[in-house]
Design a protein around this motif. Structure first.
Motif, PDB file in Angstrom:
ATOM      1  N   ASP A  69       0.464  -1.469  -0.289  1.00  0.00           N
ATOM      2  CA  ASP A  69       0.200  -0.028   0.044  1.00  0.00           C
ATOM      3  C   ASP A  69       0.653   1.081   0.195  1.00  0.00           C
ATOM      4  OD1 ASP A  69      -2.383  -1.603   0.143  1.00  0.00           O
ATOM      5  OD2 ASP A  69      -2.184  -1.195   1.746  1.00  0.00           O
ATOM      6  N   LYS A 109       8.964   6.425 -12.678  1.00  0.00           N
ATOM      7  CA  LYS A 109       8.217   7.358 -12.210  1.00  0.00           C
ATOM      8  C   LYS A 109       9.342   8.029 -11.489  1.00  0.00           C
ATOM      9  CE  LYS A 109       4.134   9.585 -10.339  1.00  0.00           C
ATOM     10  NZ  LYS A 109       3.204   9.790  -9.487  1.00  0.00           N
ATOM     11  N   TRP A 110       9.856   7.604 -10.710  1.00  0.00           N
ATOM     12  CA  TRP A 110      10.533   8.977  -9.892  1.00  0.00           C
ATOM     13  C   TRP A 110      11.926   9.157 -10.392  1.00  0.00           C
ATOM     14  CZ3 TRP A 110      10.985   6.827  -4.047  1.00  0.00           C
ATOM     15  CH2 TRP A 110       9.736   7.259  -3.277  1.00  0.00           C
ATOM     16  N   ASP A 116       1.195   6.905  -6.369  1.00  0.00           N
ATOM     17  CA  ASP A 116       0.012   7.792  -7.475  1.00  0.00           C
ATOM     18  C   ASP A 116      -0.053   9.020  -6.278  1.00  0.00           C
ATOM     19  OD1 ASP A 116      -2.712   8.104  -8.008  1.00  0.00           O
ATOM     20  OD2 ASP A 116      -3.369   8.477  -6.036  1.00  0.00           O
ATOM     21  N   GLN A 117       0.798   9.571  -5.283  1.00  0.00           N
ATOM     22  CA  GLN A 117       0.568  10.434  -4.863  1.00  0.00           C
ATOM     23  C   GLN A 117       2.605  11.207  -5.185  1.00  0.00           C
ATOM     24  OE1 GLN A 117       0.038  10.187  -0.761  1.00  0.00           O
ATOM     25  NE2 GLN A 117      -2.190   8.899  -1.838  1.00  0.00           N
ATOM     26  N   SER A 118       3.197  11.491  -5.054  1.00  0.00           N
ATOM     27  CA  SER A 118       4.451  11.498  -5.941  1.00  0.00           C
ATOM     28  C   SER A 118       5.250  11.630  -7.107  1.00  0.00           C
ATOM     29  CB  SER A 118       5.275  10.860  -4.521  1.00  0.00           C
ATOM     30  OG  SER A 118       5.551   9.953  -4.760  1.00  0.00           O
ATOM     31  N   GLU A 119       5.173  12.521  -7.520  1.00  0.00           N
ATOM     32  CA  GLU A 119       6.325  13.337  -8.395  1.00  0.00           C
ATOM     33  C   GLU A 119       7.713  12.698  -8.638  1.00  0.00           C
ATOM     34  OE1 GLU A 119       3.975  12.892 -11.665  1.00  0.00           O
ATOM     35  OE2 GLU A 119       3.004  12.899 -10.127  1.00  0.00           O
ATOM     36  N   MET A 133       0.989   3.976  -2.390  1.00  0.00           N
ATOM     37  CA  MET A 133       0.513   5.366  -2.059  1.00  0.00           C
ATOM     38  C   MET A 133       1.766   6.182  -2.826  1.00  0.00           C
ATOM     39  SD  MET A 133      -0.890   4.811   1.631  1.00  0.00           S
ATOM     40  CE  MET A 133      -0.593   6.082   2.401  1.00  0.00           C
ATOM     41  N   ALA A 134       2.870   6.031  -2.564  1.00  0.00           N
ATOM     42  CA  ALA A 134       4.014   6.583  -3.361  1.00  0.00           C
ATOM     43  C   ALA A 134       3.570   7.350  -4.541  1.00  0.00           C
ATOM     44  CB  ALA A 134       5.229   6.422  -3.149  1.00  0.00           C
TER      45      ALA A 134
END
Length: 108
Positions: A15, A52-53, A22-25, A19-20
């Motif tokens: 989870d 993504k990161w 979904d919520q952090s660019e 969440m990371a």
């Protein structure tokens, strides 16, 4: 498990990764270099977060050994590792440095 977590307002590691994603660019602190070890044991979800990161990083180091994949039970796969590695390769000019031998500590 999912029902229990919702009923008790709990999350697990998967989870947290979701969440990371979904919520952090960017990675915390927006680093310019990312070093990801034991990459062969990343799940597809973890690999997606690294992709993504990594998009905002100047350099990325992925260290792993396909012969040491031990987390299949949690969804890690050679395919996820290779797919992520090749996606970074397509977007940049990678330097590959295969390790041809390793020295392990020995028992005394």
């Amino acid at each position: 498990w999912e029902t229990w977590k919702r009923e008790h307002d709990k999350i697990d590691f998967t989870d947290m990764i979701a969440m990371a994603l979904d919520q952090s660019e960017t990675a915390p602190g927006n680093p310019s270099i990312g070093m990801f070890d034991e990459f062969q044991d990343f799940t597809p979800l973890e690999a997606a977060l690294i992709r993504k990161w990594g998009a905002s990083m100047d350099q990325i180091v992925l260290a792993g050994d396909d012969d040491q994949l031990i987390y299949r039970f949690k969804g890690a796969s050679i395919e996820a590792s290779r797919s992520t590695s090749s996606r970074f390769s397509a977007a940049s000019s990678p330097t590959r440095a295969p390790v041809v031998s390793a020295v392990r500590a020995t028992a005394r």
